[in-house]
Design a protein around this motif. Structure first.
Motif, PDB file in Angstrom:
ATOM      1  N   VAL A  15       0.834  -1.204   0.000  1.00  0.00           N
ATOM      2  CA  VAL A  15       0.000   0.000   0.000  1.00  0.00           C
ATOM      3  C   VAL A  15       0.868   1.253   0.000  1.00  0.00           C
ATOM      4  N   GLU A  16       0.459   2.238  -0.784  1.00  0.00           N
ATOM      5  CA  GLU A  16       1.038   3.576  -0.717  1.00  0.00           C
ATOM      6  C   GLU A  16      -0.104   4.559  -0.535  1.00  0.00           C
ATOM      7  N   ILE A  17       0.099   5.550   0.297  1.00  0.00           N
ATOM      8  CA  ILE A  17      -0.928   6.554   0.549  1.00  0.00           C
ATOM      9  C   ILE A  17      -0.383   7.924   0.173  1.00  0.00           C
ATOM     10  N   ILE A  18      -1.183   8.664  -0.582  1.00  0.00           N
ATOM     11  CA  ILE A  18      -0.777   9.984  -1.060  1.00  0.00           C
ATOM     12  C   ILE A  18      -1.797  11.008  -0.592  1.00  0.00           C
ATOM     13  N   ASP A  19      -1.310  12.057   0.054  1.00  0.00           N
ATOM     14  CA  ASP A  19      -2.207  13.127   0.492  1.00  0.00           C
ATOM     15  C   ASP A  19      -1.355  14.350   0.814  1.00  0.00           C
ATOM     16  N   PRO A  20      -1.573  15.465   0.115  1.00  0.00           N
ATOM     17  CA  PRO A  20      -0.750  16.660   0.363  1.00  0.00           C
ATOM     18  C   PRO A  20      -1.073  17.349   1.682  1.00  0.00           C
ATOM     19  N   ARG A  21      -2.170  16.934   2.326  1.00  0.00           N
ATOM     20  CA  ARG A  21      -2.581  17.586   3.575  1.00  0.00           C
ATOM     21  C   ARG A  21      -1.755  17.004   4.729  1.00  0.00           C
ATOM     22  N   THR A  22      -0.755  17.743   5.120  1.00  0.00           N
ATOM     23  CA  THR A  22       0.217  17.233   6.096  1.00  0.00           C
ATOM     24  C   THR A  22      -0.393  16.993   7.475  1.00  0.00           C
ATOM     25  N   ALA A  23      -1.533  17.589   7.753  1.00  0.00           N
ATOM     26  CA  ALA A  23      -2.194  17.314   9.038  1.00  0.00           C
ATOM     27  C   ALA A  23      -2.740  15.901   9.080  1.00  0.00           C
ATOM     28  N   PHE A  24      -3.024  15.330   7.917  1.00  0.00           N
ATOM     29  CA  PHE A  24      -3.572  13.972   7.837  1.00  0.00           C
ATOM     30  C   PHE A  24      -2.486  12.938   7.545  1.00  0.00           C
ATOM     31  N   ALA A  25      -1.580  13.278   6.637  1.00  0.00           N
ATOM     32  CA  ALA A  25      -0.556  12.330   6.199  1.00  0.00           C
ATOM     33  C   ALA A  25       0.626  12.352   7.152  1.00  0.00           C
ATOM     34  N   THR A  26       0.466  11.696   8.289  1.00  0.00           N
ATOM     35  CA  THR A  26       1.528  11.660   9.298  1.00  0.00           C
ATOM     36  C   THR A  26       1.900  10.212   9.616  1.00  0.00           C
ATOM     37  N   PRO A  27       3.173   9.967   9.912  1.00  0.00           N
ATOM     38  CA  PRO A  27       3.606   8.612  10.264  1.00  0.00           C
ATOM     39  C   PRO A  27       2.887   8.062  11.499  1.00  0.00           C
ATOM     40  N   ASP A  28       2.490   8.933  12.404  1.00  0.00           N
ATOM     41  CA  ASP A  28       1.773   8.461  13.588  1.00  0.00           C
ATOM     42  C   ASP A  28       0.453   7.796  13.217  1.00  0.00           C
ATOM     43  N   ARG A  29      -0.226   8.360  12.214  1.00  0.00           N
ATOM     44  CA  ARG A  29      -1.521   7.811  11.795  1.00  0.00           C
ATOM     45  C   ARG A  29      -1.342   6.613  10.866  1.00  0.00           C
ATOM     46  N   PHE A  30      -0.186   6.527  10.199  1.00  0.00           N
ATOM     47  CA  PHE A  30       0.041   5.453   9.236  1.00  0.00           C
ATOM     48  C   PHE A  30       1.417   4.812   9.447  1.00  0.00           C
ATOM     49  N   PRO A  31       1.587   4.108  10.561  1.00  0.00           N
ATOM     50  CA  PRO A  31       2.873   3.453  10.802  1.00  0.00           C
ATOM     51  C   PRO A  31       3.105   2.316   9.805  1.00  0.00           C
ATOM     52  N   ASP A  32       4.344   2.169   9.398  1.00  0.00           N
ATOM     53  CA  ASP A  32       4.744   1.075   8.505  1.00  0.00           C
ATOM     54  C   ASP A  32       4.015   1.103   7.163  1.00  0.00           C
ATOM     55  N   VAL A  33       3.671   2.295   6.683  1.00  0.00           N
ATOM     56  CA  VAL A  33       3.022   2.450   5.386  1.00  0.00           C
ATOM     57  C   VAL A  33       3.826   3.450   4.568  1.00  0.00           C
ATOM     58  N   ALA A  34       3.996   3.163   3.274  1.00  0.00           N
ATOM     59  CA  ALA A  34       4.647   4.131   2.381  1.00  0.00           C
ATOM     60  C   ALA A  34       3.732   5.337   2.237  1.00  0.00           C
ATOM     61  N   LEU A  35       4.162   6.454   2.773  1.00  0.00           N
ATOM     62  CA  LEU A  35       3.303   7.631   2.881  1.00  0.00           C
ATOM     63  C   LEU A  35       3.945   8.810   2.159  1.00  0.00           C
ATOM     64  N   HIS A  36       3.152   9.504   1.329  1.00  0.00           N
ATOM     65  CA  HIS A  36       3.652  10.651   0.582  1.00  0.00           C
ATOM     66  C   HIS A  36       2.786  11.865   0.912  1.00  0.00           C
ATOM     67  N   ALA A  37       3.335  12.799   1.664  1.00  0.00           N
ATOM     68  CA  ALA A  37       2.606  14.033   1.990  1.00  0.00           C
ATOM     69  C   ALA A  37       2.867  15.051   0.881  1.00  0.00           C
ATOM     70  N   GLU A  38       2.436  14.696  -0.323  1.00  0.00           N
ATOM     71  CA  GLU A  38       2.666  15.501  -1.518  1.00  0.00           C
ATOM     72  C   GLU A  38       1.424  15.437  -2.399  1.00  0.00           C
ATOM     73  N   TRP A  39       1.397  16.279  -3.423  1.00  0.00           N
ATOM     74  CA  TRP A  39       0.321  16.227  -4.389  1.00  0.00           C
ATOM     75  C   TRP A  39       0.483  14.987  -5.273  1.00  0.00           C
ATOM     76  N   PRO A  40      -0.624  14.342  -5.643  1.00  0.00           N
ATOM     77  CA  PRO A  40      -0.530  13.163  -6.516  1.00  0.00           C
ATOM     78  C   PRO A  40       0.249  13.428  -7.798  1.00  0.00           C
ATOM     79  N   GLU A  41       0.096  14.643  -8.373  1.00  0.00           N
ATOM     80  CA  GLU A  41       0.808  14.952  -9.606  1.00  0.00           C
ATOM     81  C   GLU A  41       2.309  14.716  -9.450  1.00  0.00           C
TER      82      GLU A  41
END
Length: 234
Positions: free
Chosen positions: A100-126
C-alpha cells in the motif's frame, strides 16, 4: 532457458508487465507470451487462466504437454487520501498481499503516527505519480472527497489502465466528477470503469466496513481480469 527468452522475461519484470514462459516439455522449446498476446485453442485458455491466477504448472493442449511459468507483477494499492478509511484499509490490504502507498498533500492527515509502517507521501498526486507512474497491476482508491486531490489521480489511473479504480462519494457527487474528468480529456468509456460509490454494496457504514468493501472489490477486479460478464475467458 533460451538466453533471449530470459532477457525478454527480465525486461518485462522490470517494466511491471506480466509474462508467461511457455515450455514444450516434448522438445524443450520455450517462448515468452505477454499478457494480451493472442494464443488460440486450449493452450490459449490455459494461458489466460494463468494470467488471472498467477499459478504456474503443466497443461495438456493440442496433444502436447506444456509447462507455464507465470510471472505477474505483485498487485499494489495506491490510496489517495490519508483518511479514516485509509487507516483501516492499509493493514487489511497488507494482509491480503497488496503493498500500500498513501498519497495526500494535507500534512495534518498524512503523518507517520496515523500510518505506521506504510509508504506515505505528503505531496500532491501529480508530483508522486510523475516519479512513480501507475500501471495495470495497480489498484487506485480515491477517498479524499476533494476534487483538487482526487481528480488528477483518477485521470492518471484511467490512462494507466489500472485494474481497479474506485472513488468515494454519492452518485450526485460522481455526476459532477464525471463532468470534470470529461473536461480533463477522459473518455466516457474510461470513466465507466470507475467504481463509484466505491466498494461492494454490503451496506458498509463505518470506515472499517467501507475498507472491507473496497478491498473486496479490488480483489474481485484483479481476479476477474480478462473475463466477460458470464465468467468465461474473453
Amino acid at each position: 532457458m533460451d538466453p533471449y527468452a530470459l532477457k525478454t522475461l527480465n525486461a518485462e519484470r522490470r517494466a511491471r508487465r506480466a509474462a508467461i514462459l511457455v515450455t514444450d516439455l516434448g522438445d524443450g522449446r520455450d517462448r515468452i507470451v505477454r499478457e494480451g498476446d493472442h494464443v488460440a485453442g486450449d493452450l490459449g485458455t490455459a494461458i489466460a487462466r494463468a494470467f488471472r491466477t498467477g499459478n504456474s504448472g503443466s497443461v495438456e493442449a493440442e496433444g502436447r504437454t506444456f509447462f507455464l511459468n507465470a510471472h505477474l507483477p505483485q498487485p499494489r494499492l495506491v490510496v489517495i487520501g490519508a483518511v479514516h478509511i485509509s487507516q483501516a484499509l492499509a493493514p487489511m490490504a497488507k494482509i491480503a498481499g497488496y503493498p500500500v502507498e498513501i498519497i495526500d498533500p494535507r500534512t495534518a492527515f498524512a503523518t507517520p503516527d496515523r500510518f505506521p509502517d506504510v509508504a506515505l507521501h505528503a505531496e500532491w498526486p501529480e508530483d508522486v505519480l510523475k516519479r512513480q507512474p501507475l500501471d495495470s497491476y495497480t489498484a487506485l482508491a480515491a477517498v479524499t472527497h476533494d476534487p483538487k486531490v482526487d481528480d488528477f489521480a483518477l485521470k492518471a489511473a484511467l490512462d494507466a489502465n489500472c485494474f481497479y479504480v474506485g472513488a468515494l462519494g454519492s452518485r450526485k457527487t460522481h455526476a459532477k466528477r464525471v463532468e470534470r474528468l470529461l473536461a480533463l480529456g477522459a473518455s466516457a468509456d474510461q470513466i465507466a470503469r470507475i467504481h463509484a460509490p466505491i466498494g461492494l454494496d454490503i451496506g458498509a457504514a463505518s470506515p472499517g466496513e467501507i475498507a472491507v468493501a473496497v478491498l473486496a472489490q479490488a480483489i474481485h477486479a484483479f481476479r476477474s481480469r480478462g473475463l466477460d460478464a458470464k465468467g468465461a475467458a474473453a
